[in-house]
Design a protein around this motif. Structure first.
Motif, PDB file in Angstrom:
ATOM      1  N   ALA A 337      22.495  40.613  73.499  1.00 22.69           N
ATOM      2  CA  ALA A 337      22.802  40.366  72.084  1.00 22.69           C
ATOM      3  C   ALA A 337      21.601  39.772  71.362  1.00 22.69           C
ATOM      4  CB  ALA A 337      24.003  39.430  71.980  1.00 22.69           C
ATOM      5  N   SER A 338      20.898  38.853  72.017  1.00 17.38           N
ATOM      6  CA  SER A 338      19.729  38.222  71.401  1.00 17.38           C
ATOM      7  C   SER A 338      18.599  39.218  71.186  1.00 17.38           C
ATOM      8  CB  SER A 338      19.223  37.071  72.273  1.00 17.38           C
ATOM      9  OG  SER A 338      20.178  36.044  72.365  1.00 17.38           O
ATOM     10  N   LEU A 339      18.362  40.049  72.190  1.00 19.70           N
ATOM     11  CA  LEU A 339      17.258  40.996  72.093  1.00 19.70           C
ATOM     12  C   LEU A 339      17.520  42.061  71.034  1.00 19.70           C
ATOM     13  CD1 LEU A 339      16.468  41.426  75.909  1.00 19.70           C
ATOM     14  CD2 LEU A 339      15.229  40.038  74.223  1.00 19.70           C
ATOM     15  N   SER A 340      18.783  42.439  70.851  1.00 23.94           N
ATOM     16  CA  SER A 340      19.125  43.476  69.867  1.00 23.94           C
ATOM     17  C   SER A 340      19.468  42.907  68.499  1.00 23.94           C
ATOM     18  CB  SER A 340      20.306  44.305  70.380  1.00 23.94           C
ATOM     19  OG  SER A 340      21.481  43.494  70.482  1.00 23.94           O
ATOM     20  N   ARG A 341      19.631  41.535  68.444  1.00 23.99           N
ATOM     21  CA  ARG A 341      20.043  40.887  67.179  1.00 23.99           C
ATOM     22  C   ARG A 341      21.301  41.558  66.617  1.00 23.99           C
ATOM     23  NH1 ARG A 341      16.482  37.970  69.047  1.00 23.99           N
ATOM     24  NH2 ARG A 341      14.865  36.936  67.803  1.00 23.99           N
ATOM     25  N   ASN A 342      22.278  41.788  67.476  1.00 27.27           N
ATOM     26  CA  ASN A 342      23.476  42.515  67.062  1.00 27.27           C
ATOM     27  C   ASN A 342      24.415  41.626  66.241  1.00 27.27           C
ATOM     28  OD1 ASN A 342      24.836  40.881  68.884  1.00 27.27           O
ATOM     29  ND2 ASN A 342      25.118  42.471  70.435  1.00 27.27           N
ATOM     30  N   ALA A 343      25.563  42.175  65.870  1.00 25.80           N
ATOM     31  CA  ALA A 343      26.498  41.447  64.994  1.00 25.80           C
ATOM     32  C   ALA A 343      27.009  40.173  65.655  1.00 25.80           C
ATOM     33  CB  ALA A 343      27.664  42.363  64.615  1.00 25.80           C
ATOM     34  N   GLN A 344      27.242  40.220  66.960  1.00 25.25           N
ATOM     35  CA  GLN A 344      27.713  39.030  67.678  1.00 25.25           C
ATOM     36  C   GLN A 344      26.674  37.911  67.592  1.00 25.25           C
ATOM     37  OE1 GLN A 344      27.954  39.501  71.934  1.00 25.25           O
ATOM     38  NE2 GLN A 344      29.491  37.885  72.177  1.00 25.25           N
ATOM     39  N   TRP A 345      25.415  38.259  67.788  1.00 26.37           N
ATOM     40  CA  TRP A 345      24.330  37.281  67.704  1.00 26.37           C
ATOM     41  C   TRP A 345      24.226  36.717  66.288  1.00 26.37           C
ATOM     42  CZ3 TRP A 345      19.768  37.094  64.877  1.00 26.37           C
ATOM     43  CH2 TRP A 345      18.826  36.140  65.292  1.00 26.37           C
ATOM     44  N   GLN A 346      24.289  37.594  65.282  1.00 21.38           N
ATOM     45  CA  GLN A 346      24.169  37.153  63.894  1.00 21.38           C
ATOM     46  C   GLN A 346      25.321  36.213  63.504  1.00 21.38           C
ATOM     47  OE1 GLN A 346      23.663  40.577  61.348  1.00 21.38           O
ATOM     48  NE2 GLN A 346      21.988  41.381  62.588  1.00 21.38           N
ATOM     49  N   ALA A 347      26.532  36.525  63.972  1.00 22.15           N
ATOM     50  CA  ALA A 347      27.685  35.673  63.664  1.00 22.15           C
ATOM     51  C   ALA A 347      27.503  34.289  64.280  1.00 22.15           C
ATOM     52  CB  ALA A 347      28.963  36.324  64.173  1.00 22.15           C
ATOM     53  N   LEU A 348      26.989  34.236  65.511  1.00 20.50           N
ATOM     54  CA  LEU A 348      26.752  32.941  66.151  1.00 20.50           C
ATOM     55  C   LEU A 348      25.678  32.155  65.411  1.00 20.50           C
ATOM     56  CD1 LEU A 348      27.416  31.042  68.520  1.00 20.50           C
ATOM     57  CD2 LEU A 348      25.535  32.129  69.781  1.00 20.50           C
ATOM     58  N   GLN A 349      24.635  32.857  64.940  1.00 16.32           N
ATOM     59  CA  GLN A 349      23.582  32.176  64.176  1.00 16.32           C
ATOM     60  C   GLN A 349      24.155  31.480  62.943  1.00 16.32           C
ATOM     61  OE1 GLN A 349      20.071  32.085  65.151  1.00 16.32           O
ATOM     62  NE2 GLN A 349      21.272  32.634  66.949  1.00 16.32           N
ATOM     63  N   GLU A 350      25.041  32.155  62.239  1.00 18.12           N
ATOM     64  CA  GLU A 350      25.641  31.575  61.031  1.00 18.12           C
ATOM     65  C   GLU A 350      26.483  30.349  61.379  1.00 18.12           C
ATOM     66  OE1 GLU A 350      27.792  34.556  58.900  1.00 18.12           O
ATOM     67  OE2 GLU A 350      26.055  35.892  58.693  1.00 18.12           O
ATOM     68  N   LYS A 351      27.240  30.440  62.463  1.00 18.61           N
ATOM     69  CA  LYS A 351      28.073  29.303  62.877  1.00 18.61           C
ATOM     70  C   LYS A 351      27.214  28.103  63.262  1.00 18.61           C
ATOM     71  CE  LYS A 351      31.837  32.241  64.617  1.00 18.61           C
ATOM     72  NZ  LYS A 351      32.502  32.746  65.844  1.00 18.61           N
ATOM     73  N   LEU A 352      26.152  28.351  64.022  1.00 20.11           N
ATOM     74  CA  LEU A 352      25.313  27.251  64.482  1.00 20.11           C
ATOM     75  C   LEU A 352      24.509  26.635  63.340  1.00 20.11           C
ATOM     76  CD1 LEU A 352      24.092  28.615  67.943  1.00 20.11           C
ATOM     77  CD2 LEU A 352      26.029  27.113  67.435  1.00 20.11           C
ATOM     78  N   LEU A 353      24.132  27.447  62.376  1.00 20.49           N
ATOM     79  CA  LEU A 353      23.446  26.903  61.197  1.00 20.49           C
ATOM     80  C   LEU A 353      24.388  25.981  60.427  1.00 20.49           C
ATOM     81  CD1 LEU A 353      21.031  26.751  59.277  1.00 20.49           C
ATOM     82  CD2 LEU A 353      21.897  28.827  58.147  1.00 20.49           C
ATOM     83  N   GLY A 354      25.632  26.407  60.239  1.00 23.50           N
ATOM     84  CA  GLY A 354      26.612  25.561  59.566  1.00 23.50           C
ATOM     85  C   GLY A 354      26.870  24.275  60.324  1.00 23.50           C
ATOM     86  N   LEU A 355      26.948  24.361  61.645  1.00 21.09           N
ATOM     87  CA  LEU A 355      27.140  23.173  62.469  1.00 21.09           C
ATOM     88  C   LEU A 355      25.966  22.208  62.269  1.00 21.09           C
ATOM     89  CD1 LEU A 355      28.170  23.204  66.222  1.00 21.09           C
ATOM     90  CD2 LEU A 355      26.344  21.744  65.416  1.00 21.09           C
ATOM     91  N   HIS A 356      24.760  22.749  62.313  1.00 21.63           N
ATOM     92  CA  HIS A 356      23.550  21.930  62.133  1.00 21.63           C
ATOM     93  C   HIS A 356      23.599  21.186  60.802  1.00 21.63           C
ATOM     94  CE1 HIS A 356      18.934  21.833  63.004  1.00 21.63           C
ATOM     95  NE2 HIS A 356      19.328  20.723  62.421  1.00 21.63           N
ATOM     96  N   GLN A 357      23.905  21.904  59.749  1.00 20.55           N
ATOM     97  CA  GLN A 357      23.935  21.290  58.414  1.00 20.55           C
ATOM     98  C   GLN A 357      25.016  20.218  58.315  1.00 20.55           C
ATOM     99  OE1 GLN A 357      24.375  25.047  56.378  1.00 20.55           O
ATOM    100  NE2 GLN A 357      22.252  25.042  55.663  1.00 20.55           N
ATOM    101  N   SER A 358      26.126  20.416  59.005  1.00 20.80           N
ATOM    102  CA  SER A 358      27.225  19.441  58.943  1.00 20.80           C
ATOM    103  C   SER A 358      26.874  18.125  59.613  1.00 20.80           C
ATOM    104  CB  SER A 358      28.485  20.027  59.595  1.00 20.80           C
ATOM    105  OG  SER A 358      28.374  20.032  61.018  1.00 20.80           O
ATOM    106  N   LEU A 359      25.876  18.135  60.503  1.00 18.67           N
ATOM    107  CA  LEU A 359      25.494  16.926  61.231  1.00 18.67           C
ATOM    108  C   LEU A 359      24.340  16.179  60.577  1.00 18.67           C
ATOM    109  CD1 LEU A 359      25.645  18.201  64.931  1.00 18.67           C
ATOM    110  CD2 LEU A 359      27.389  16.941  63.674  1.00 18.67           C
ATOM    111  N   GLN A 360      23.747  16.759  59.544  1.00 22.09           N
ATOM    112  CA  GLN A 360      22.591  16.130  58.908  1.00 22.09           C
ATOM    113  C   GLN A 360      23.015  15.035  57.939  1.00 22.09           C
ATOM    114  OE1 GLN A 360      20.401  19.565  57.297  1.00 22.09           O
ATOM    115  NE2 GLN A 360      18.812  19.151  58.815  1.00 22.09           N
TER     116      GLN A 360
END
Length: 377
Positions: A337-360
């Motif tokens: 998923a990481s190497l292909s940057r597929n939809a599953q990877w992109q969805a996880l990126q969005e979730k983790l970015l939101g998590l990061h921002q919530s902790l700042q």
């Protein structure tokens, strides 16, 4: 103040820094580390004295010494009656001391909410009797504590400010001397002896299977200095010395450089999430210990990213489920998923970015303000 281990030293130093920035004249003393001492903290004992792990006669002797220190420090504090006592993490040491001080008329605060939301919920009664205010690292914790009649504030997680929202994977690979185009998996089996003994052999067998699927795969394994001999011995036993690059520390570089990580449950999973890395979370321990932990477990997740996101965003393979075959398969799927940057990877990126921002948050300023309010009351 009493702070245990490096993480507590950092949190306490941020609080002291915030007090100084707000113009407060502070005399702070107790148990602490180098970062606290850089903020003019007077350490009667070093924070390393609070570090106790495992079960042995040496550990039991250490515990007896810690109880003497706690009793001595408590006597001193009750004699001088400071404006406030702040216990930073180390709940086994601090909560008992806080209870005694609060009963003696000293206002008390506890920095880092004990994980009553994950296990040992009975601790909430101890917290309520021991602490006037809790400084929380996660945004859901204050409401949970307030439901039990405990005042609390969210002050942000220092890691969320220390790690950038967007990091440069290529720059980390250059720094580590890794090929820029090859797939990279980071192995993080934990930093304690038992974690390494239980997890690293499984991780290495999984890594062998991954190499069969990805011949150009780069495997990196950061290790604290004290565990390097143990890790090297296991690499030799499994014939993986040439296939796994052992790093001296550098866990953040490893997480920044990798495509995905096979990782032990713990704070490192939060660091991986802040680097926006797909991960396979694993843990294993003695079967009796695992049975006792399961009885106390309050949530369906054990990994911090999943707990914070309230969903099984990344797989957790624990105890009997943590077979080398299962670990290899789950890691292979996330690597693809990481190497292909597929939809599953992109969805996880969005979730983790939101998590990061919530902790700042401005931890230094908010925690200092909360302590000043407690003193004023």
């Amino acid at each position: 103040m009493v702070a245990g281990e490096a993480s507590g030293d950092l949190l306490a130093s941020l609080l002291l820094q915030g007090m100084s920035q707000q113009g407060a004249s502070v005399q702070a003393w107790g148990i602490g580390g180098e970062k606290m001492q850089q903020q003019a903290f007077q350490a009667l004992w070093p924070s390393e004295r609070l570090a106790v792990h495992g079960y042995s006669w040496e550990v039991f002797k250490r515990v007896a010494g810690l109880l003497r220190i706690r009793r001595t420090l408590g006597d001193q504090l009750l004699a001088v009656k400071p404006d406030v006592f702040v216990g930073v993490d180390a709940p086994d040491f601090n909560l008992g001391l806080e209870k005694r001080l609060r009963a003696g008329g000293v206002p008390t605060a506890h920095f880092v909410c004990p994980s009553i939301w994950a296990w040992r919920p009975e601790r909430v009664e101890t917290i309520r009797s021991a602490v006037d205010h809790v400084l929380c690292l996660f945004p859901f914790e204050p409401a949970l504590l307030q439901n039990h009649g405990i005042a609390a504030s969210f002050v942000g997680h220092p890691l969320a400010n220390a790690i950038a929202l967007h990091t440069d994977t290529q720059a980390a690979r250059v720094a580590l001397g890794l090929p820029l185009e090859a797939p990279v998996v980071a192995l993080l089996p934990g930093s304690r002896s038992k974690e390494i003994d239980y997890l690293l052999p499984r991780f290495l067998l999984a890594a062998k299977a991954l190499l069969a699927q990805h011949p150009t795969l780069q495997l990196i394994l950061p290790s604290v200095a004290a565990q390097v001999p143990r890790v090297e011995r296991l690499l030799q036993i499994h014939g993986m010395q040439a296939q796994v690059r052992l790093l001296a520390g550098q866990s953040h570089f490893a997480l920044q450089a990798c495509d995905t990580t096979l990782i032990a449950s713990g704070t490192a999973t939060l660091e991986a999430a802040l680097f926006k890395k797909p991960m396979v979370i694993s843990y294993a321990m003695h079967p009796i210990s695992a049975m006792l932990m399961r009885r106390k477990q309050l949530q369906p997740w054990v990994g911090l990213p999943n707990i914070l996101l309230r969903e099984m965003a990344v797989p957790e393979l624990l105890q009997d489920a943590a077979t080398p075959e299962a670990l290899a398969q789950s890691t292979h799927e996330w690597l693809q998923a990481s190497l292909s940057r597929n939809a599953q990877w992109q969805a996880l990126q969005e979730k983790l970015l939101g998590l990061h921002q919530s902790l700042q948050a401005n931890t230094a300023e908010i925690s200092a303000h909360a302590i000043q309010n407690l003193v004023a009351r």
